[in-house]
Write a protein that holds these residues in place. Structure first.
Motif, mmCIF file in Angstrom:
data_model
loop_
_atom_site.group_PDB
_atom_site.id
_atom_site.type_symbol
_atom_site.label_atom_id
_atom_site.label_comp_id
_atom_site.label_asym_id
_atom_site.label_seq_id
_atom_site.Cartn_x
_atom_site.Cartn_y
_atom_site.Cartn_z
ATOM 1 N N LEU A 1 0.832 -1.199 0.000
ATOM 2 C CA LEU A 1 0.000 0.000 0.000
ATOM 3 C C LEU A 1 0.872 1.256 0.000
ATOM 4 O O LEU A 1 0.622 2.196 -0.768
ATOM 5 N N ASP A 2 1.908 1.264 0.818
ATOM 6 C CA ASP A 2 2.813 2.408 0.891
ATOM 7 C C ASP A 2 3.459 2.671 -0.472
ATOM 8 O O ASP A 2 3.512 3.809 -0.942
ATOM 9 N N GLU A 3 3.941 1.621 -1.124
ATOM 10 C CA GLU A 3 4.580 1.762 -2.425
ATOM 11 C C GLU A 3 3.571 2.194 -3.492
ATOM 12 O O GLU A 3 3.893 3.004 -4.361
ATOM 13 N N HIS A 4 2.359 1.675 -3.417
ATOM 14 C CA HIS A 4 1.329 2.059 -4.373
ATOM 15 C C HIS A 4 1.003 3.549 -4.226
ATOM 16 O O HIS A 4 0.882 4.268 -5.220
ATOM 17 N N MET A 5 0.890 4.002 -2.985
ATOM 18 C CA MET A 5 0.592 5.421 -2.744
ATOM 19 C C MET A 5 1.735 6.310 -3.241
ATOM 20 O O MET A 5 1.498 7.366 -3.815
ATOM 21 N N ALA A 6 2.972 5.864 -3.015
ATOM 22 C CA ALA A 6 4.138 6.672 -3.384
ATOM 23 C C ALA A 6 4.392 6.697 -4.885
ATOM 24 O O ALA A 6 5.042 7.619 -5.378
ATOM 25 N N THR A 7 3.901 5.708 -5.611
ATOM 26 C CA THR A 7 4.170 5.644 -7.047
ATOM 27 C C THR A 7 2.906 5.864 -7.854
ATOM 28 O O THR A 7 2.703 6.941 -8.406
ATOM 29 N N CYS A 8 2.052 4.893 -7.918
ATOM 30 C CA CYS A 8 0.873 4.918 -8.791
ATOM 31 C C CYS A 8 -0.084 6.059 -8.444
ATOM 32 O O CYS A 8 -0.507 6.805 -9.323
ATOM 33 N N VAL A 9 -0.424 6.172 -7.165
ATOM 34 C CA VAL A 9 -1.380 7.208 -6.764
ATOM 35 C C VAL A 9 -0.750 8.588 -6.919
ATOM 36 O O VAL A 9 -1.377 9.514 -7.433
#
Length: 136
Positions: A100-108
């Motif tokens: 989730l952290d990586e998704h927020m930092a990249t995709c989102v």
């Protein structure tokens, strides 16, 4: 890991097969019930080591689950099995939070920078994912 400010290059459906389908640029494949979601992106070569690290982490968790199966087959004391269940649960929760952290930092983050419908979709997906994690 640093997020790229430029969006990954979308692929056509014909080319996507060799790179995989995915909502995030860092994961080669993302599917729900066998159905690909989102747009296809080229997987950046710099993410291969990270992806390998993630796979190793998941294999470690898989080994813990197999250990649980072995414990049950060997009639291990119930409290010992439950202790291991707790460890596996914590490992999966930790993994989910990292994802989730990586998704927020990249995709989102990339979608918010682009704005528009993509932004709204990614924010809704992230919100829904957080809700699922909180309920689990």
């Amino acid at each position: 890991m640093q997020a790229s400010s430029a969006a990954p290059e979308p692929l056509s459906a014909a080319t996507a097969g060799s790179y995989g389908q995915g909502v995030c640029s860092k994961w080669a494949k993302s599917s729900v019930n066998g159905h690909a979601r989102g747009r296809a992106y080229r997987v950046m070569s710099g993410h291969k080591k990270h992806k390998d690290d993630v796979v190793v982490r998941l294999r470690r968790i898989e080994g813990q689950v197999r250990g649980l199966q072995r414990m049950v087959e060997e009639d291990t004391y119930c409290i010992d099995v439950l202790t291991q269940v707790s460890a596996v649960t914590r490992a999966l929760q930790s993994f989910a939070l990292q994802m989730l952290d990586e998704h927020m930092a990249t995709c989102v983050s990339d979608a918010v920078a682009e704005g528009g419908e993509e932004k709204e979709q990614k924010l809704k997906e992230a919100s829904d994912a957080i809700a699922r994690l909180v309920r689990s």
